[in-house]
Design a protein around this motif. Sequence first.
Motif, PDB file in Angstrom:
ATOM      1  N   THR A 195       0.697  -1.248  -0.085  1.00 14.35           N
ATOM      2  CA  THR A 195       0.171   0.164   0.043  1.00 14.35           C
ATOM      3  C   THR A 195       0.785   1.236  -0.132  1.00 14.35           C
ATOM      4  OG1 THR A 195      -0.220  -0.078   2.528  1.00 14.35           O
ATOM      5  CG2 THR A 195      -2.153  -1.161   1.138  1.00 14.35           C
ATOM      6  N   GLU A 196       2.240   1.307   0.359  1.00 15.84           N
ATOM      7  CA  GLU A 196       2.907   2.339   0.466  1.00 15.84           C
ATOM      8  C   GLU A 196       4.269   2.028  -0.608  1.00 15.84           C
ATOM      9  OE1 GLU A 196       4.074   3.505   4.341  1.00 15.84           O
ATOM     10  OE2 GLU A 196       1.926   3.688   4.861  1.00 15.84           O
ATOM     11  N   PHE A 197       4.893   3.002  -0.986  1.00 19.44           N
ATOM     12  CA  PHE A 197       5.853   2.586  -1.922  1.00 19.44           C
ATOM     13  C   PHE A 197       6.942   3.932  -1.847  1.00 19.44           C
ATOM     14  CE2 PHE A 197       8.603   2.331  -5.576  1.00 19.44           C
ATOM     15  CZ  PHE A 197       8.765   1.082  -6.059  1.00 19.44           C
ATOM     16  N   PRO A 198       8.211   3.481  -1.493  1.00 16.13           N
ATOM     17  CA  PRO A 198       9.363   4.770  -1.254  1.00 16.13           C
ATOM     18  C   PRO A 198       9.383   5.388  -2.463  1.00 16.13           C
ATOM     19  CG  PRO A 198      10.186   2.413  -0.411  1.00 16.13           C
ATOM     20  CD  PRO A 198       8.929   2.072  -1.297  1.00 16.13           C
ATOM     21  N   ASP A 199       9.441   6.831  -2.206  1.00 14.83           N
ATOM     22  CA  ASP A 199       9.552   7.709  -3.194  1.00 14.83           C
ATOM     23  C   ASP A 199      10.913   7.528  -4.097  1.00 14.83           C
ATOM     24  OD1 ASP A 199       7.159   8.783  -3.401  1.00 14.83           O
ATOM     25  OD2 ASP A 199       7.693  10.412  -2.055  1.00 14.83           O
ATOM     26  N   ARG A 200      12.079   7.209  -3.222  1.00 10.91           N
ATOM     27  CA  ARG A 200      13.444   6.997  -3.754  1.00 10.91           C
ATOM     28  C   ARG A 200      13.559   5.882  -4.568  1.00 10.91           C
ATOM     29  NH1 ARG A 200      16.448   2.978  -1.488  1.00 10.91           N
ATOM     30  NH2 ARG A 200      15.620   1.936   0.361  1.00 10.91           N
ATOM     31  N   LEU A 201      12.472   4.713  -4.867  1.00 12.07           N
ATOM     32  CA  LEU A 201      12.604   3.653  -5.584  1.00 12.07           C
ATOM     33  C   LEU A 201      11.631   3.788  -6.748  1.00 12.07           C
ATOM     34  CD1 LEU A 201      12.339   0.770  -3.076  1.00 12.07           C
ATOM     35  CD2 LEU A 201      14.504   1.619  -4.231  1.00 12.07           C
ATOM     36  N   ARG A 202      11.158   4.912  -7.007  1.00 11.12           N
ATOM     37  CA  ARG A 202      10.259   5.297  -8.111  1.00 11.12           C
ATOM     38  C   ARG A 202      10.788   5.056  -9.469  1.00 11.12           C
ATOM     39  NH1 ARG A 202       5.052   5.242  -6.939  1.00 11.12           N
ATOM     40  NH2 ARG A 202       4.344   5.743  -5.065  1.00 11.12           N
ATOM     41  N   PRO A 203      12.013   5.908  -9.560  1.00  9.95           N
ATOM     42  CA  PRO A 203      12.811   5.753 -10.935  1.00  9.95           C
ATOM     43  C   PRO A 203      13.086   4.402 -11.215  1.00  9.95           C
ATOM     44  CG  PRO A 203      13.749   7.528  -9.292  1.00  9.95           C
ATOM     45  CD  PRO A 203      12.736   6.652  -8.737  1.00  9.95           C
ATOM     46  N   LEU A 204      13.514   3.742 -10.134  1.00  9.22           N
ATOM     47  CA  LEU A 204      13.875   2.064 -10.592  1.00  9.22           C
ATOM     48  C   LEU A 204      12.477   1.367 -11.053  1.00  9.22           C
ATOM     49  CD1 LEU A 204      15.840  -0.489 -10.737  1.00  9.22           C
ATOM     50  CD2 LEU A 204      15.567  -0.587  -8.352  1.00  9.22           C
ATOM     51  N   LEU A 205      11.545   1.695 -10.525  1.00 16.58           N
ATOM     52  CA  LEU A 205      10.120   1.152 -10.557  1.00 16.58           C
ATOM     53  C   LEU A 205       9.814   1.365 -12.176  1.00 16.58           C
ATOM     54  CD1 LEU A 205       7.408  -0.339  -9.869  1.00 16.58           C
ATOM     55  CD2 LEU A 205       6.583   1.781  -9.366  1.00 16.58           C
ATOM     56  N   ASP A 206      10.165   2.536 -12.574  1.00 16.77           N
ATOM     57  CA  ASP A 206       9.813   2.875 -14.046  1.00 16.77           C
ATOM     58  C   ASP A 206      10.701   2.095 -15.003  1.00 16.77           C
ATOM     59  OD1 ASP A 206       7.828   4.816 -13.357  1.00 16.77           O
ATOM     60  OD2 ASP A 206       9.258   6.529 -13.064  1.00 16.77           O
ATOM     61  N   GLU A 207      11.974   1.676 -14.547  1.00 18.33           N
ATOM     62  CA  GLU A 207      12.870   0.933 -15.423  1.00 18.33           C
ATOM     63  C   GLU A 207      12.280  -0.520 -15.395  1.00 18.33           C
ATOM     64  OE1 GLU A 207      17.297   1.316 -15.344  1.00 18.33           O
ATOM     65  OE2 GLU A 207      16.632   1.886 -13.391  1.00 18.33           O
ATOM     66  N   CYS A 208      11.912  -0.725 -14.151  1.00 18.34           N
ATOM     67  CA  CYS A 208      11.354  -2.415 -14.168  1.00 18.34           C
ATOM     68  C   CYS A 208       9.994  -2.607 -14.712  1.00 18.34           C
ATOM     69  CB  CYS A 208      11.135  -2.619 -12.524  1.00 18.34           C
ATOM     70  SG  CYS A 208      12.802  -2.729 -11.574  1.00 18.34           S
ATOM     71  N   ARG A 209       9.156  -1.726 -14.812  1.00 19.08           N
ATOM     72  CA  ARG A 209       7.731  -1.894 -15.327  1.00 19.08           C
ATOM     73  C   ARG A 209       7.810  -2.518 -16.771  1.00 19.08           C
ATOM     74  NH1 ARG A 209       3.799  -3.503 -12.756  1.00 19.08           N
ATOM     75  NH2 ARG A 209       4.252  -1.795 -11.194  1.00 19.08           N
ATOM     76  N   PRO A 210       8.388  -1.775 -17.735  1.00 16.75           N
ATOM     77  CA  PRO A 210       8.470  -2.431 -19.083  1.00 16.75           C
ATOM     78  C   PRO A 210       8.783  -4.042 -19.341  1.00 16.75           C
ATOM     79  CG  PRO A 210       9.370  -0.403 -19.213  1.00 16.75           C
ATOM     80  CD  PRO A 210       9.228  -0.844 -17.726  1.00 16.75           C
ATOM     81  N   TRP A 211       9.794  -4.545 -18.311  1.00 18.68           N
ATOM     82  CA  TRP A 211      10.364  -5.761 -18.384  1.00 18.68           C
ATOM     83  C   TRP A 211       9.347  -6.790 -17.931  1.00 18.68           C
ATOM     84  CZ3 TRP A 211      14.057  -5.875 -22.143  1.00 18.68           C
ATOM     85  CH2 TRP A 211      14.578  -4.781 -22.126  1.00 18.68           C
ATOM     86  N   TYR A 212       8.738  -6.226 -16.799  1.00 19.19           N
ATOM     87  CA  TYR A 212       7.734  -7.129 -15.855  1.00 19.19           C
ATOM     88  C   TYR A 212       6.685  -7.374 -16.796  1.00 19.19           C
ATOM     89  CZ  TYR A 212       3.932  -8.624 -13.007  1.00 19.19           C
ATOM     90  OH  TYR A 212       3.029  -9.296 -12.317  1.00 19.19           O
ATOM     91  N   ASP A 213       5.989  -6.347 -17.354  1.00 19.38           N
ATOM     92  CA  ASP A 213       4.688  -6.231 -18.273  1.00 19.38           C
ATOM     93  C   ASP A 213       5.221  -7.190 -19.200  1.00 19.38           C
ATOM     94  OD1 ASP A 213       3.662  -4.699 -16.489  1.00 19.38           O
ATOM     95  OD2 ASP A 213       3.730  -2.576 -17.905  1.00 19.38           O
ATOM     96  N   ARG A 214       6.263  -7.317 -20.069  1.00 19.73           N
ATOM     97  CA  ARG A 214       6.341  -8.170 -21.220  1.00 19.73           C
ATOM     98  C   ARG A 214       6.460  -9.617 -20.746  1.00 19.73           C
ATOM     99  NH1 ARG A 214      11.702  -5.504 -24.242  1.00 19.73           N
ATOM    100  NH2 ARG A 214      10.843  -3.442 -24.543  1.00 19.73           N
ATOM    101  N   LEU A 215       6.927  -9.970 -19.561  1.00 21.91           N
ATOM    102  CA  LEU A 215       6.910 -11.267 -18.957  1.00 21.91           C
ATOM    103  C   LEU A 215       5.594 -11.744 -18.527  1.00 21.91           C
ATOM    104  CD1 LEU A 215      10.148 -10.875 -16.958  1.00 21.91           C
ATOM    105  CD2 LEU A 215       9.895 -12.554 -18.720  1.00 21.91           C
ATOM    106  N   PHE A 216       4.671 -10.691 -17.898  1.00 21.73           N
ATOM    107  CA  PHE A 216       3.440 -11.163 -17.485  1.00 21.73           C
ATOM    108  C   PHE A 216       2.550 -11.473 -18.621  1.00 21.73           C
ATOM    109  CE2 PHE A 216      -0.834  -9.926 -15.865  1.00 21.73           C
ATOM    110  CZ  PHE A 216      -0.662 -10.810 -14.759  1.00 21.73           C
ATOM    111  N   GLU A 217       2.482 -11.198 -19.617  1.00 17.20           N
ATOM    112  CA  GLU A 217       1.759 -11.360 -20.691  1.00 17.20           C
ATOM    113  C   GLU A 217       1.904 -13.003 -21.089  1.00 17.20           C
ATOM    114  OE1 GLU A 217       2.946  -9.267 -24.474  1.00 17.20           O
ATOM    115  OE2 GLU A 217       2.612  -7.116 -23.571  1.00 17.20           O
TER     116      GLU A 217
END
Length: 229
Positions: A195-217
């Motif tokens: 429910t909470e996400f550290p702001d300092r990790l948001r740039p890394l989250l943005d890096e991770c998201r496309p790779w995760y989404d491709r795999l999740f398909e």
Amino acid sequence: MYSFAQNDSVAVIDEPLYGHYLRVTGADHPGSADVIAAMNCDGNAVMRELLRRQAERPEPRLFIKHMAHHLVDLDLSFLRKTCNILLIRDPHDMLPSLSIQLPEPRLADTGLRRQWELFSKLVDAGQEPAILDSRELLMSPPDVLRQLCERIGVPFTPAMLSWEAGPRQEDGVWAPHWYHAVHRSTGFGPYRPKTEFPDRLRPLLDECRPWYDRLFEHAIRATSRGASK
């Protein structure tokens, strides 16, 4: 790994390439000196020996738990001889946990891009690697595990849904640093999104998201979404 260890037709081994990874990358991980001292750190030799032993004694089937980012500076041709499963987790849920042990995690530490690279190469080689998503698994463990076992030709047993709390003899020497939660567990708990996400990790989250989404398909989906127990 704890789930498959409950299946009498399967033997498990925990991250046999961790020492190799630490040796070749110099990564600063908790207890890294102990890991290197306890293991054969020649990754190619490790995999040759494991596959040789398995060929000589094919039963029980061997479940080898790897981390995708450990598969560096290696001859990866062994993956064409193995049945491969990729376990993924939504980075929004995964990164806060990862940052407990690695305060400044990088994309490479998540393994997500590496998993996509491996998946793509295995597909090109004619394989159909199974992708297991942790959220889908926790939504309906019996359903998703049955689908996975059918895909890989391992009989599903209800015993795979639970285990005794505490460490296993197969745990690596790194378990005291990484396995606190799994040692408290006795099975698959209900899915609880962060429910909470550290702001300092948001740039890394943005890096991770496309790779995760491709795999999740390509991930196995829960066909029923009852609460896990």
